[in-house]
Write a protein that holds these residues in place. Structure first.
Motif, mmCIF file in Angstrom:
data_model
loop_
_atom_site.group_PDB
_atom_site.id
_atom_site.type_symbol
_atom_site.label_atom_id
_atom_site.label_comp_id
_atom_site.label_asym_id
_atom_site.label_seq_id
_atom_site.Cartn_x
_atom_site.Cartn_y
_atom_site.Cartn_z
ATOM 1 N N LEU A 1 44.699 40.425 30.505
ATOM 2 C CA LEU A 1 44.772 40.810 31.956
ATOM 3 C C LEU A 1 45.510 42.139 32.054
ATOM 4 O O LEU A 1 46.025 42.721 31.240
ATOM 5 C CB LEU A 1 45.553 39.785 32.648
ATOM 6 C CG LEU A 1 44.701 38.377 32.465
ATOM 7 C CD1 LEU A 1 45.321 37.208 33.404
ATOM 8 C CD2 LEU A 1 43.332 38.345 32.607
ATOM 9 N N GLU A 2 45.378 42.731 33.387
ATOM 10 C CA GLU A 2 45.959 44.050 33.537
ATOM 11 C C GLU A 2 47.180 44.115 33.354
ATOM 12 O O GLU A 2 47.907 45.013 33.268
ATOM 13 C CB GLU A 2 45.485 44.522 35.202
ATOM 14 C CG GLU A 2 44.181 44.791 35.250
ATOM 15 C CD GLU A 2 43.697 45.482 36.438
ATOM 16 O OE1 GLU A 2 44.679 45.485 37.351
ATOM 17 O OE2 GLU A 2 42.738 46.145 36.684
ATOM 18 N N LEU B 1 40.628 33.408 36.536
ATOM 19 C CA LEU B 1 41.805 33.973 35.680
ATOM 20 C C LEU B 1 42.814 34.419 37.053
ATOM 21 O O LEU B 1 42.402 34.485 38.253
ATOM 22 C CB LEU B 1 41.062 35.112 35.049
ATOM 23 C CG LEU B 1 40.382 34.846 34.002
ATOM 24 C CD1 LEU B 1 39.682 36.230 33.334
ATOM 25 C CD2 LEU B 1 41.382 34.196 32.614
ATOM 26 N N SER C 1 44.322 37.063 37.491
ATOM 27 C CA SER C 1 44.341 38.335 37.933
ATOM 28 C C SER C 1 43.441 38.992 37.138
ATOM 29 O O SER C 1 42.535 38.509 36.487
ATOM 30 C CB SER C 1 45.754 39.144 37.689
ATOM 31 O OG SER C 1 45.994 38.908 36.390
ATOM 32 N N LYS C 2 43.236 40.481 37.571
ATOM 33 C CA LYS C 2 42.152 41.139 37.187
ATOM 34 C C LYS C 2 42.102 41.147 35.604
ATOM 35 O O LYS C 2 43.210 41.513 35.003
ATOM 36 C CB LYS C 2 42.177 42.535 37.851
ATOM 37 C CG LYS C 2 41.840 42.599 39.233
ATOM 38 C CD LYS C 2 41.748 43.786 39.675
ATOM 39 C CE LYS C 2 41.514 44.042 41.391
ATOM 40 N NZ LYS C 2 41.699 45.431 41.793
ATOM 41 N N ILE C 3 40.688 41.137 34.897
ATOM 42 C CA ILE C 3 40.856 41.211 33.477
ATOM 43 C C ILE C 3 40.795 42.721 33.360
ATOM 44 O O ILE C 3 40.079 43.657 33.745
ATOM 45 C CB ILE C 3 39.410 40.533 33.040
ATOM 46 C CG1 ILE C 3 39.507 40.371 31.479
ATOM 47 C CG2 ILE C 3 38.276 40.963 33.741
ATOM 48 C CD1 ILE C 3 38.520 39.539 30.888
ATOM 49 N N LYS C 4 41.326 42.975 31.927
ATOM 50 C CA LYS C 4 41.290 44.220 31.400
ATOM 51 C C LYS C 4 40.452 44.345 30.223
ATOM 52 O O LYS C 4 39.579 45.374 30.032
ATOM 53 C CB LYS C 4 42.808 44.700 31.027
ATOM 54 C CG LYS C 4 42.827 46.157 30.525
ATOM 55 C CD LYS C 4 44.284 46.562 30.071
ATOM 56 C CE LYS C 4 44.328 47.753 29.103
ATOM 57 N NZ LYS C 4 45.632 47.995 28.637
#
Length: 276
Positions: free
Chosen positions: A196-197, A177, A179-182
């Motif tokens: 994502l965040e 992905l 960026s970071k996953i939320k």
């Protein structure tokens, strides 16, 4: 506990059905109870885990395949923080952020490197501490780690693991992905969505009628962005009819979008209401 006790799932020392509440003897106060049709797991306040009932595939994690009619301790290397259980296998998240699994392993869903059933807790190797675990239909698993990365393993019939193919995987594999996953949302077990965040939405897996909303109508094997939605998603759900499948996207501002059967586009289309 009370009721059907064929496999000893009431946990009171016999296999006789009970029609009145009967005390289950545990060594300390119970913090959380998780049950399925014929087995039970108790997380105690001291961080220990006890299991009883039906033990097919070794899902109780007590070292054999024999049913238990009294709570039996599951040996873990440290205190348990939380757990996920289904009708065939079990997973324990420990206080140190590690993950252990046992039970049925037909598709490699335990994530321990093979497809052999396991009757004792076995460590799942992940690169950092686990934050959240999602089990789908007892055959696929997704782990959100504390560093914001996403790992998947198990059954992969429709590319639902998001790792580039339709091959089952028996060890945690990173889902790439941007960026970071939320948050991870699983709708029907055959596809997945990652919020994502930054609020963007990515999708992969089964894509009949273009329900993923990525502008295509064929299976998506790696995450692709869903565009055309104004706002951050808070809920995704599906409906199925004799004609086909539709998927709905509800935003935090209560705007509703749809993809799938009957739409001219494979991107989300906003539904307009005359009234709120």
């Amino acid at each position: 506990a009370w009721g059907d006790n064929y496999h000893g799932e009431v946990g009171v020392g016999d296999n006789v059905n009970k029609n009145t509440p009967t005390k289950v003897n545990l060594p300390s106060k119970i913090k959380k109870l998780i049950i399925d049709r014929s087995s039970a797991y108790a997380i105690l306040e001291d961080g220990s885990l006890y299991a009883w009932g039906y033990n097919h595939n070794g899902k109780l994690g007590v070292g054999d395949y024999m049913d238990r009619n009294t709570p039996t301790k599951v040996n873990l290397p440290s205190k348990i923080e939380d757990g996920s259980y289904d009708t065939t296998s079990a997973y324990a998240i420990l206080e140190d952020g590690s993950l252990y699994a046992w039970g049925k392993n037909e598709y490699g869903e335990l994530g321990v490197g093979d497809e052999v059933n396991i009757n004792t807790p076995t460590k799942v190797k992940l690169p950092s501490k686990i934050k959240e675990l999602i089990i789908v239909d007892g055959s696929s698993a997704y782990a959100i780690l504390e560093d914001g990365s996403l790992y998947a393993w198990g059954k992969n019939e429709y590319g639902e693991l998001g790792v580039g193919d339709e091959v089952n995987i028996n060890t945690p594999t990173k889902v790439k992905l941007p960026s970071k996953i939320k948050e991870l949302i699983i709708v029907d077990g055959s596809s997945a969505y990652a919020i994502l965040e930054d609020g963007s939405l990515y999708a992969w897996g089964s894509n009949s009628n273009g329900i993923l909303g990525v502008g295509k109508s064929f299976t998506i094997y790696t995450p692709e962005q869903v565009t055309g939605i104004n706002g951050t998603i808070k809920e995704i759900f599906s409906s199925t009819s004799i004609y086909g499948v539709n998927r709905y996207f509800l935003t935090e501002d209560d705007l509703l979008y749809v993809t799938g059967w009957g739409e001219d586009s494979n991107y989300p289309v906003k539904i307009e209401f005359k009234d709120k």
